[in-house]
Design a protein around this motif. Sequence first.
Motif, PDB file in Angstrom:
ATOM      1  N   ARG A  75       0.867  -1.194   0.000  1.00 17.75           N
ATOM      2  CA  ARG A  75       0.000   0.000   0.000  1.00 17.75           C
ATOM      3  C   ARG A  75       0.897   1.235   0.000  1.00 17.75           C
ATOM      4  O   ARG A  75       1.894   1.267   0.711  1.00 17.75           O
ATOM      5  CB  ARG A  75      -0.918  -0.007   1.211  1.00 17.75           C
ATOM      6  CG  ARG A  75      -1.922  -1.150   1.146  1.00 17.75           C
ATOM      7  CD  ARG A  75      -3.278  -0.737   1.687  1.00 17.75           C
ATOM      8  NE  ARG A  75      -4.241  -1.802   1.430  1.00 17.75           N
ATOM      9  CZ  ARG A  75      -5.279  -1.672   0.601  1.00 17.75           C
ATOM     10  NH1 ARG A  75      -5.496  -0.529  -0.016  1.00 17.75           N
ATOM     11  NH2 ARG A  75      -6.102  -2.677   0.402  1.00 17.75           N
ATOM     12  N   ASN A  95      -3.491   6.235   1.809  1.00 16.59           N
ATOM     13  CA  ASN A  95      -4.207   5.484   0.783  1.00 16.59           C
ATOM     14  C   ASN A  95      -4.114   6.136  -0.600  1.00 16.59           C
ATOM     15  O   ASN A  95      -5.108   6.385  -1.259  1.00 16.59           O
ATOM     16  CB  ASN A  95      -5.688   5.345   1.232  1.00 16.59           C
ATOM     17  CG  ASN A  95      -6.474   4.436   0.328  1.00 16.59           C
ATOM     18  OD1 ASN A  95      -5.884   3.644  -0.407  1.00 16.59           O
ATOM     19  ND2 ASN A  95      -7.779   4.562   0.366  1.00 16.59           N
ATOM     20  N   VAL A  98      -1.684   1.650  -4.634  1.00 18.74           N
ATOM     21  CA  VAL A  98      -1.025   0.384  -4.259  1.00 18.74           C
ATOM     22  C   VAL A  98      -0.052  -0.026  -5.354  1.00 18.74           C
ATOM     23  O   VAL A  98      -0.129   0.469  -6.489  1.00 18.74           O
ATOM     24  CB  VAL A  98      -2.062  -0.772  -4.088  1.00 18.74           C
ATOM     25  CG1 VAL A  98      -3.076  -0.466  -3.009  1.00 18.74           C
ATOM     26  CG2 VAL A  98      -2.760  -1.105  -5.407  1.00 18.74           C
TER      27      VAL A  98
END
Length: 409
Positions: A75, A95, A98
Amino acid sequence: MEFKARYSVVVVGAGPAGSTAAQILAKKGVDVLLVEKQREVGKDIFCAEGISRNTLKLAEEIFEIENPEKFIASRVNSVRIIGPDLETIDVRHENMGVTLERKIFDRTLAGIAAANGANLSVGTKFIQAERKNGKVELTLMKEGKLFNVTSDIVIGADGPASGVATSLGLPMETDDEEVHRCAQFFIYNDRIVGNRLDFFFSEKYSPTGYAWVFPKGNGFANVGLGVLTSSGKDPMEFLKSYISDFFPDSKIIGWLRGVVPIGGYNKRIYADNLLVTGDAARLADPVTGGGIGPAILSGKIAGEVAFEALERGDLSEKFLKKYEKIYWDRTGIDYKVSLILKEYLKNYTDERIIKLHRVLKKLFDGKDLETISITRLFINTVKVSKDLFGLFFGSGGDVLFNLRKIILR
Ligand SMILES: Cc1cc2nc3c(=O)[nH]c(=O)nc-3n(C[C@H](O)[C@H](O)[C@H](O)COP(=O)(O)OP(=O)(O)OC[C@H]3O[C@@H](n4cnc5c(N)ncnc54)[C@H](O)[C@@H]3O)c2cc1C
Protein backbone atom coordinates in the motif's frame (compact mmCIF):
# COMPACT_ATOMS: atom_id res chain seq x y z
CA MET A 1 -12.73 -25.00 -25.57
CA GLU A 2 -14.53 -25.46 -28.91
CA PHE A 3 -15.25 -22.27 -30.79
CA LYS A 4 -18.78 -21.50 -31.91
CA ALA A 5 -19.28 -20.13 -35.42
CA ARG A 6 -20.77 -16.87 -34.08
CA TYR A 7 -20.42 -14.54 -31.12
CA SER A 8 -22.01 -11.19 -30.45
CA VAL A 9 -18.66 -9.75 -29.35
CA VAL A 10 -15.08 -10.98 -29.63
CA VAL A 11 -12.58 -9.28 -27.29
CA VAL A 12 -8.94 -9.73 -28.25
CA GLY A 13 -6.45 -9.63 -25.35
CA ALA A 14 -7.06 -10.57 -21.70
CA GLY A 15 -5.13 -7.70 -20.10
CA PRO A 16 -6.99 -5.24 -17.85
CA ALA A 17 -8.79 -3.60 -20.81
CA GLY A 18 -10.01 -6.82 -22.42
CA SER A 19 -11.05 -8.56 -19.21
CA THR A 20 -13.00 -5.46 -18.16
CA ALA A 21 -14.89 -5.25 -21.47
CA ALA A 22 -15.61 -9.00 -21.28
CA GLN A 23 -16.81 -8.72 -17.67
CA ILE A 24 -19.22 -5.87 -18.48
CA LEU A 25 -20.67 -7.78 -21.45
CA ALA A 26 -20.83 -11.16 -19.70
CA LYS A 27 -22.68 -9.63 -16.75
CA LYS A 28 -25.28 -8.32 -19.20
CA GLY A 29 -25.72 -11.80 -20.67
CA VAL A 30 -23.97 -11.08 -23.98
CA ASP A 31 -22.32 -14.00 -25.78
CA VAL A 32 -18.70 -12.83 -25.64
CA LEU A 33 -15.49 -14.60 -26.62
CA LEU A 34 -12.28 -13.38 -24.88
CA VAL A 35 -9.11 -14.60 -26.60
CA GLU A 36 -5.60 -14.38 -25.16
CA LYS A 37 -2.50 -15.42 -27.07
CA GLN A 38 -0.52 -16.35 -23.95
CA ARG A 39 -0.99 -19.87 -22.59
CA GLU A 40 -1.81 -18.35 -19.23
CA VAL A 41 -3.30 -14.94 -18.50
CA GLY A 42 -0.72 -12.67 -16.83
CA LYS A 43 2.22 -14.86 -17.86
CA ASP A 44 4.23 -12.02 -19.41
CA ILE A 45 3.72 -8.70 -17.66
CA PHE A 46 5.47 -5.48 -18.68
CA CYS A 47 4.69 -3.13 -15.82
CA ALA A 48 5.95 -1.36 -12.70
CA GLU A 49 2.61 -2.37 -11.13
CA GLY A 50 1.61 0.93 -9.48
CA ILE A 51 -2.03 2.10 -9.53
CA SER A 52 -3.93 4.91 -7.85
CA ARG A 53 -6.62 4.31 -5.26
CA ASN A 54 -9.23 5.38 -7.83
CA THR A 55 -8.12 2.72 -10.30
CA LEU A 56 -8.21 0.09 -7.57
CA LYS A 57 -11.69 1.24 -6.58
CA LEU A 58 -12.89 1.09 -10.18
CA ALA A 59 -11.59 -2.47 -10.58
CA GLU A 60 -13.16 -3.50 -7.26
CA GLU A 61 -16.53 -2.12 -8.34
CA ILE A 62 -16.58 -3.59 -11.85
CA PHE A 63 -15.38 -7.04 -10.77
CA GLU A 64 -17.16 -7.00 -7.39
CA ILE A 65 -13.90 -7.80 -5.61
CA GLU A 66 -14.21 -8.05 -1.85
CA ASN A 67 -10.68 -9.11 -1.01
CA PRO A 68 -8.13 -7.18 -3.11
CA GLU A 69 -5.31 -8.09 -0.69
CA LYS A 70 -4.47 -11.20 -2.70
CA PHE A 71 -3.15 -9.04 -5.56
CA ILE A 72 -1.79 -6.09 -3.55
CA ALA A 73 1.97 -6.14 -2.99
CA SER A 74 2.25 -2.89 -1.04
CA ARG A 75 0.00 0.00 0.00
CA VAL A 76 1.39 3.42 -0.96
CA ASN A 77 1.09 6.44 1.32
CA SER A 78 3.83 8.76 0.05
CA VAL A 79 5.62 9.89 -3.07
CA ARG A 80 9.18 11.20 -3.27
CA ILE A 81 10.26 13.37 -6.19
CA ILE A 82 14.03 13.56 -6.53
CA GLY A 83 15.77 16.27 -8.53
CA PRO A 84 19.09 16.11 -10.38
CA ASP A 85 20.83 17.67 -7.33
CA LEU A 86 19.35 14.85 -5.19
CA GLU A 87 17.06 17.28 -3.35
CA THR A 88 13.82 15.54 -2.43
CA ILE A 89 10.16 16.47 -2.18
CA ASP A 90 8.04 14.16 -0.05
CA VAL A 91 4.28 14.28 -0.39
CA ARG A 92 2.00 12.26 1.82
CA HIS A 93 -1.52 11.04 1.41
CA GLU A 94 -3.11 8.14 3.22
CA ASN A 95 -4.21 5.48 0.78
CA MET A 96 -2.69 7.06 -2.36
CA GLY A 97 -2.68 3.77 -4.19
CA VAL A 98 -1.02 0.38 -4.26
CA THR A 99 1.56 -1.68 -6.06
CA LEU A 100 0.07 -4.82 -7.50
CA GLU A 101 1.05 -8.40 -7.95
CA ARG A 102 0.03 -7.82 -11.53
CA LYS A 103 0.14 -11.46 -12.62
CA ILE A 104 -2.41 -12.27 -9.95
CA PHE A 105 -4.38 -9.11 -10.71
CA ASP A 106 -4.70 -9.92 -14.44
CA ARG A 107 -5.61 -13.55 -13.72
CA THR A 108 -8.20 -12.49 -11.18
CA LEU A 109 -9.91 -10.10 -13.61
CA ALA A 110 -9.97 -12.62 -16.47
CA GLY A 111 -11.10 -15.39 -14.09
CA ILE A 112 -14.01 -13.32 -12.78
CA ALA A 113 -15.09 -12.37 -16.33
CA ALA A 114 -15.02 -16.08 -17.26
CA ALA A 115 -16.93 -17.04 -14.10
CA ASN A 116 -19.60 -14.55 -15.14
CA GLY A 117 -20.01 -16.21 -18.53
CA ALA A 118 -17.31 -14.81 -20.85
CA ASN A 119 -15.90 -17.60 -23.06
CA LEU A 120 -12.17 -17.31 -22.28
CA SER A 121 -9.79 -19.04 -24.66
CA VAL A 122 -6.08 -18.88 -23.75
CA GLY A 123 -3.26 -19.83 -26.10
CA THR A 124 -5.42 -18.32 -28.85
CA LYS A 125 -3.89 -15.78 -31.17
CA PHE A 126 -5.79 -13.25 -33.25
CA ILE A 127 -4.42 -13.45 -36.80
CA GLN A 128 -6.62 -11.16 -38.86
CA ALA A 129 -10.15 -9.85 -39.43
CA GLU A 130 -12.30 -8.57 -42.25
CA ARG A 131 -15.78 -7.14 -42.50
CA LYS A 132 -18.36 -9.28 -44.31
CA ASN A 133 -22.08 -8.50 -44.66
CA GLY A 134 -22.14 -6.06 -41.76
CA LYS A 135 -20.25 -8.41 -39.42
CA VAL A 136 -16.61 -9.28 -38.83
CA GLU A 137 -14.95 -12.57 -39.68
CA LEU A 138 -11.93 -13.23 -37.48
CA THR A 139 -9.17 -15.75 -38.02
CA LEU A 140 -7.74 -17.16 -34.80
CA MET A 141 -4.95 -19.65 -34.21
CA LYS A 142 -5.00 -22.22 -31.43
CA GLU A 143 -2.54 -25.09 -31.04
CA GLY A 144 -1.24 -24.47 -34.54
CA LYS A 145 -4.71 -24.66 -36.20
CA LEU A 146 -6.66 -21.82 -37.77
CA PHE A 147 -10.30 -21.16 -36.90
CA ASN A 148 -12.81 -18.66 -38.24
CA VAL A 149 -15.46 -17.06 -36.08
CA THR A 150 -17.96 -14.32 -36.89
CA SER A 151 -18.77 -11.46 -34.58
CA ASP A 152 -21.02 -8.40 -34.57
CA ILE A 153 -18.49 -6.29 -32.69
CA VAL A 154 -14.77 -6.70 -32.06
CA ILE A 155 -13.05 -5.04 -29.11
CA GLY A 156 -9.33 -4.59 -29.66
CA ALA A 157 -7.58 -4.92 -26.28
CA ASP A 158 -4.42 -6.44 -27.70
CA GLY A 159 -1.92 -3.94 -26.31
CA PRO A 160 0.69 -1.81 -28.12
CA ALA A 161 0.82 -2.25 -31.93
CA SER A 162 -2.74 -3.55 -32.02
CA GLY A 163 -3.16 -6.05 -34.85
CA VAL A 164 -6.93 -5.82 -34.44
CA ALA A 165 -7.06 -2.08 -35.14
CA THR A 166 -4.73 -2.36 -38.13
CA SER A 167 -6.59 -5.33 -39.57
CA LEU A 168 -9.90 -3.45 -39.48
CA GLY A 169 -8.54 -0.30 -41.09
CA LEU A 170 -7.71 1.79 -38.04
CA PRO A 171 -3.91 1.88 -37.93
CA MET A 172 -2.54 3.27 -34.68
CA GLU A 173 0.63 4.42 -36.38
CA THR A 174 3.50 5.39 -34.13
CA ASP A 175 5.17 8.72 -33.88
CA ASP A 176 8.52 8.60 -32.06
CA GLU A 177 7.29 11.39 -29.80
CA GLU A 178 4.42 9.17 -28.71
CA VAL A 179 6.16 6.07 -27.41
CA HIS A 180 8.06 5.74 -24.15
CA ARG A 181 10.72 3.02 -24.32
CA CYS A 182 11.27 1.49 -20.92
CA ALA A 183 13.63 -0.86 -19.14
CA GLN A 184 13.10 -2.27 -15.67
CA PHE A 185 14.82 -4.49 -13.11
CA PHE A 186 12.98 -6.38 -10.40
CA ILE A 187 15.39 -6.12 -7.48
CA TYR A 188 15.88 -7.10 -3.89
CA ASN A 189 17.57 -4.48 -1.71
CA ASP A 190 16.99 -4.01 2.00
CA ARG A 191 17.11 -0.20 1.58
CA ILE A 192 13.84 -0.17 -0.37
CA VAL A 193 11.17 1.82 1.51
CA GLY A 194 7.98 -0.23 1.58
CA ASN A 195 5.22 2.35 1.13
CA ARG A 196 6.79 5.08 -0.98
CA LEU A 197 6.99 5.61 -4.75
CA ASP A 198 10.16 7.38 -5.94
CA PHE A 199 10.38 9.42 -9.14
CA PHE A 200 13.80 10.68 -10.17
CA PHE A 201 14.36 13.36 -12.83
CA SER A 202 17.83 13.97 -14.21
CA GLU A 203 19.44 14.52 -17.59
CA LYS A 204 22.22 12.13 -16.70
CA TYR A 205 20.06 9.12 -15.81
CA SER A 206 16.69 9.68 -17.50
CA PRO A 207 16.78 12.17 -20.41
CA THR A 208 13.21 13.00 -21.67
CA GLY A 209 11.73 10.78 -18.96
CA TYR A 210 12.17 9.68 -15.39
CA ALA A 211 13.37 6.77 -13.29
CA TRP A 212 11.08 5.05 -10.78
CA VAL A 213 11.32 2.86 -7.72
CA PHE A 214 8.02 1.10 -6.96
CA PRO A 215 8.19 -1.07 -3.81
CA LYS A 216 6.69 -4.54 -3.80
CA GLY A 217 7.12 -5.22 -0.08
CA ASN A 218 9.81 -7.08 1.93
CA GLY A 219 12.70 -5.31 0.18
CA PHE A 220 11.57 -6.08 -3.37
CA ALA A 221 10.96 -3.33 -5.95
CA ASN A 222 10.48 -2.57 -9.61
CA VAL A 223 13.21 -0.10 -10.55
CA GLY A 224 12.86 1.24 -14.06
CA LEU A 225 13.33 4.08 -16.43
CA GLY A 226 11.63 5.41 -19.54
CA VAL A 227 12.74 7.68 -22.38
CA LEU A 228 10.87 8.98 -25.41
CA THR A 229 11.72 6.99 -28.55
CA SER A 230 12.46 10.31 -30.28
CA SER A 231 15.44 10.79 -27.92
CA GLY A 232 17.21 7.89 -29.67
CA LYS A 233 18.49 6.69 -26.27
CA ASP A 234 18.55 3.14 -24.96
CA PRO A 235 16.82 3.09 -21.55
CA MET A 236 18.66 -0.08 -20.44
CA GLU A 237 22.03 1.65 -20.64
CA PHE A 238 20.82 4.46 -18.37
CA LEU A 239 19.10 2.06 -16.02
CA LYS A 240 22.26 0.04 -15.47
CA SER A 241 24.18 3.11 -14.39
CA TYR A 242 21.25 4.31 -12.26
CA ILE A 243 21.16 0.98 -10.41
CA SER A 244 24.90 0.77 -9.96
CA ASP A 245 25.08 4.35 -8.62
CA PHE A 246 22.01 4.26 -6.34
CA PHE A 247 21.36 0.60 -5.52
CA PRO A 248 24.83 -0.94 -5.96
CA ASP A 249 24.30 -3.93 -3.71
CA SER A 250 20.98 -5.06 -5.25
CA LYS A 251 20.11 -8.61 -6.20
CA ILE A 252 18.63 -8.65 -9.69
CA ILE A 253 15.64 -11.02 -9.72
CA GLY A 254 14.39 -10.15 -13.22
CA TRP A 255 14.45 -7.59 -15.99
CA LEU A 256 12.32 -6.45 -18.91
CA ARG A 257 12.09 -4.02 -21.76
CA GLY A 258 8.75 -2.60 -22.87
CA VAL A 259 6.96 0.29 -24.54
CA VAL A 260 4.17 2.58 -23.44
CA PRO A 261 2.30 4.05 -26.39
CA ILE A 262 0.64 7.42 -25.80
CA GLY A 263 -1.07 9.95 -28.09
CA GLY A 264 -4.48 8.25 -28.38
CA TYR A 265 -6.10 11.65 -27.92
CA ASN A 266 -5.45 12.52 -31.56
CA LYS A 267 -6.48 9.15 -32.96
CA ARG A 268 -9.83 7.62 -33.78
CA ILE A 269 -10.46 4.67 -31.51
CA TYR A 270 -13.65 3.30 -33.11
CA ALA A 271 -14.85 2.23 -36.56
CA ASP A 272 -17.73 0.14 -37.95
CA ASN A 273 -17.98 -2.99 -35.72
CA LEU A 274 -14.84 -1.97 -33.81
CA LEU A 275 -13.80 -0.39 -30.51
CA VAL A 276 -10.15 -0.15 -29.50
CA THR A 277 -9.18 0.08 -25.82
CA GLY A 278 -6.25 0.49 -23.40
CA ASP A 279 -2.73 0.40 -24.82
CA ALA A 280 -4.11 -0.70 -28.18
CA ALA A 281 -5.77 2.74 -28.30
CA ARG A 282 -2.68 4.48 -26.83
CA LEU A 283 -4.55 5.78 -23.81
CA ALA A 284 -1.76 5.67 -21.17
CA ASP A 285 -0.92 8.89 -19.33
CA PRO A 286 1.57 10.88 -21.46
CA VAL A 287 3.88 11.70 -18.54
CA THR A 288 3.63 8.88 -16.02
CA GLY A 289 2.95 6.15 -18.59
CA GLY A 290 0.27 4.79 -16.23
CA GLY A 291 -2.00 2.72 -18.45
CA ILE A 292 -3.87 0.33 -16.17
CA GLY A 293 -6.47 2.93 -15.12
CA PRO A 294 -7.14 4.04 -18.72
CA ALA A 295 -7.30 0.37 -19.80
CA ILE A 296 -9.95 -0.49 -17.21
CA LEU A 297 -11.98 2.66 -17.84
CA SER A 298 -11.90 2.30 -21.62
CA GLY A 299 -12.72 -1.42 -21.34
CA LYS A 300 -15.74 -0.55 -19.19
CA ILE A 301 -17.05 2.13 -21.53
CA ALA A 302 -16.37 -0.04 -24.60
CA GLY A 303 -18.34 -2.91 -23.02
CA GLU A 304 -21.26 -0.63 -22.20
CA VAL A 305 -21.38 1.02 -25.64
CA ALA A 306 -21.04 -2.36 -27.39
CA PHE A 307 -24.01 -3.63 -25.38
CA GLU A 308 -26.09 -0.61 -26.37
CA ALA A 309 -25.10 -1.02 -30.03
CA LEU A 310 -26.20 -4.67 -29.99
CA GLU A 311 -29.52 -3.74 -28.36
CA ARG A 312 -30.18 -1.12 -31.04
CA GLY A 313 -28.85 -3.27 -33.86
CA ASP A 314 -26.61 -0.38 -34.88
CA LEU A 315 -22.97 -1.39 -35.29
CA SER A 316 -22.02 1.63 -37.38
CA GLU A 317 -19.13 3.92 -36.58
CA LYS A 318 -21.68 6.72 -36.37
CA PHE A 319 -23.17 5.08 -33.28
CA LEU A 320 -19.92 3.67 -31.86
CA LYS A 321 -18.37 7.17 -31.87
CA LYS A 322 -20.21 7.52 -28.57
CA TYR A 323 -17.51 5.38 -26.93
CA GLU A 324 -14.77 7.87 -27.79
CA LYS A 325 -16.88 10.82 -26.67
CA ILE A 326 -17.76 9.29 -23.28
CA TYR A 327 -14.14 8.30 -22.69
CA TRP A 328 -12.68 11.74 -23.36
CA ASP A 329 -15.51 13.54 -21.55
CA ARG A 330 -14.48 11.54 -18.46
CA THR A 331 -10.69 11.85 -18.80
CA GLY A 332 -9.83 14.54 -21.35
CA ILE A 333 -8.78 17.18 -18.83
CA ASP A 334 -6.37 14.85 -17.03
CA TYR A 335 -4.91 13.80 -20.33
CA LYS A 336 -4.51 17.41 -21.53
CA VAL A 337 -2.64 18.42 -18.37
CA SER A 338 -0.32 15.48 -18.85
CA LEU A 339 0.26 16.33 -22.50
CA ILE A 340 1.25 19.86 -21.49
CA LEU A 341 3.65 18.58 -18.85
CA LYS A 342 5.09 16.11 -21.32
CA GLU A 343 5.87 18.99 -23.70
CA TYR A 344 7.54 20.85 -20.86
CA LEU A 345 9.60 17.88 -19.72
CA LYS A 346 10.58 16.78 -23.22
CA ASN A 347 13.47 19.18 -23.44
CA TYR A 348 14.25 19.53 -19.79
CA THR A 349 17.67 20.42 -18.57
CA ASP A 350 18.91 19.78 -15.04
CA GLU A 351 18.99 23.53 -14.50
CA ARG A 352 15.34 23.92 -15.46
CA ILE A 353 14.25 20.98 -13.31
CA ILE A 354 16.22 22.19 -10.28
CA LYS A 355 14.51 25.59 -10.55
CA LEU A 356 11.05 24.07 -10.73
CA HIS A 357 11.88 21.52 -8.04
CA ARG A 358 12.86 24.29 -5.59
CA VAL A 359 9.52 26.02 -6.02
CA LEU A 360 7.57 22.79 -5.73
CA LYS A 361 9.55 21.81 -2.64
CA LYS A 362 8.33 24.91 -0.79
CA LEU A 363 4.74 24.05 -1.69
CA PHE A 364 4.65 20.30 -1.37
CA ASP A 365 7.43 19.01 0.84
CA GLY A 366 6.18 17.20 3.94
CA LYS A 367 2.58 18.07 3.12
CA ASP A 368 -0.53 16.02 2.74
CA LEU A 369 -1.93 16.39 -0.78
CA GLU A 370 -5.33 17.42 0.63
CA THR A 371 -3.82 20.60 2.10
CA ILE A 372 -2.05 21.89 -1.01
CA SER A 373 -3.19 25.23 -2.39
CA ILE A 374 -3.63 25.22 -6.14
CA THR A 375 -3.67 29.04 -6.29
CA ARG A 376 -0.27 29.22 -4.63
CA LEU A 377 0.98 26.47 -6.88
CA PHE A 378 0.12 28.57 -9.91
CA ILE A 379 1.48 31.83 -8.63
CA ASN A 380 4.77 30.11 -7.94
CA THR A 381 4.76 28.28 -11.22
CA VAL A 382 4.51 31.59 -13.07
CA LYS A 383 7.40 32.92 -11.06
CA VAL A 384 9.65 30.05 -11.95
CA SER A 385 8.56 29.36 -15.45
CA LYS A 386 6.62 31.66 -17.72
CA ASP A 387 6.74 29.04 -20.46
CA LEU A 388 5.10 26.38 -18.29
CA PHE A 389 2.38 28.80 -17.27
CA GLY A 390 1.98 29.81 -20.92
CA LEU A 391 1.46 26.18 -21.88
CA PHE A 392 -1.26 25.75 -19.26
CA PHE A 393 -2.90 29.07 -20.01
CA GLY A 394 -2.83 28.48 -23.75
CA SER A 395 -4.66 25.22 -23.29
CA GLY A 396 -7.73 26.95 -21.86
CA GLY A 397 -9.23 27.70 -18.48
CA ASP A 398 -10.70 24.23 -18.04
CA VAL A 399 -7.26 22.83 -17.35
CA LEU A 400 -6.56 25.45 -14.70
CA PHE A 401 -9.88 25.06 -12.94
CA ASN A 402 -9.73 21.30 -12.76
CA LEU A 403 -6.21 21.01 -11.44
CA ARG A 404 -7.08 20.18 -7.84
CA LYS A 405 -9.29 17.30 -8.96
CA ILE A 406 -6.49 16.07 -11.21
CA ILE A 407 -3.81 16.19 -8.54
CA LEU A 408 -6.02 14.27 -6.13
CA ARG A 409 -7.25 11.72 -8.66
C1 LIG B 1 8.03 -0.93 -18.08
C2 LIG B 1 6.58 -0.55 -17.95
C3 LIG B 1 6.11 -0.12 -16.71
C4 LIG B 1 4.76 0.22 -16.58
N1 LIG B 1 4.30 0.57 -15.34
C5 LIG B 1 3.01 0.89 -15.16
C6 LIG B 1 2.53 1.22 -13.86
O1 LIG B 1 3.24 1.19 -12.86
N2 LIG B 1 1.20 1.55 -13.74
C7 LIG B 1 0.36 1.58 -14.82
O2 LIG B 1 -0.82 1.93 -14.65
N3 LIG B 1 0.80 1.26 -16.05
C8 LIG B 1 2.09 0.89 -16.25
N4 LIG B 1 2.54 0.52 -17.49
C9 LIG B 1 1.58 0.48 -18.60
C10 LIG B 1 0.63 -0.73 -18.44
O3 LIG B 1 1.37 -1.91 -18.25
C11 LIG B 1 -0.28 -0.85 -19.67
O4 LIG B 1 -0.78 0.42 -19.99
C12 LIG B 1 -1.44 -1.82 -19.42
O5 LIG B 1 -0.98 -3.14 -19.31
C13 LIG B 1 -2.44 -1.74 -20.57
O6 LIG B 1 -3.42 -2.73 -20.43
P1 LIG B 1 -4.11 -3.35 -21.73
O7 LIG B 1 -5.13 -4.32 -21.24
O8 LIG B 1 -4.52 -2.28 -22.64
O9 LIG B 1 -2.93 -4.11 -22.50
P2 LIG B 1 -2.02 -5.31 -22.04
O10 LIG B 1 -1.90 -5.39 -20.58
O11 LIG B 1 -0.79 -5.19 -22.86
O12 LIG B 1 -2.82 -6.59 -22.52
C14 LIG B 1 -2.93 -6.93 -23.87
C15 LIG B 1 -3.14 -8.42 -23.96
O13 LIG B 1 -3.40 -8.76 -25.33
C16 LIG B 1 -2.73 -9.96 -25.61
N5 LIG B 1 -2.52 -10.01 -27.07
C17 LIG B 1 -1.69 -9.23 -27.82
N6 LIG B 1 -1.77 -9.57 -29.12
C18 LIG B 1 -2.70 -10.59 -29.19
C19 LIG B 1 -3.19 -11.39 -30.27
N7 LIG B 1 -2.75 -11.20 -31.53
N8 LIG B 1 -4.10 -12.34 -29.99
C20 LIG B 1 -4.54 -12.56 -28.70
N9 LIG B 1 -4.08 -11.86 -27.65
C21 LIG B 1 -3.17 -10.87 -27.88
C22 LIG B 1 -1.42 -9.84 -24.83
O14 LIG B 1 -0.81 -11.10 -24.63
C23 LIG B 1 -1.91 -9.21 -23.54
O15 LIG B 1 -2.28 -10.17 -22.56
C24 LIG B 1 3.87 0.16 -17.69
C25 LIG B 1 4.36 -0.25 -18.92
C26 LIG B 1 5.69 -0.61 -19.06
C27 LIG B 1 6.18 -1.08 -20.40
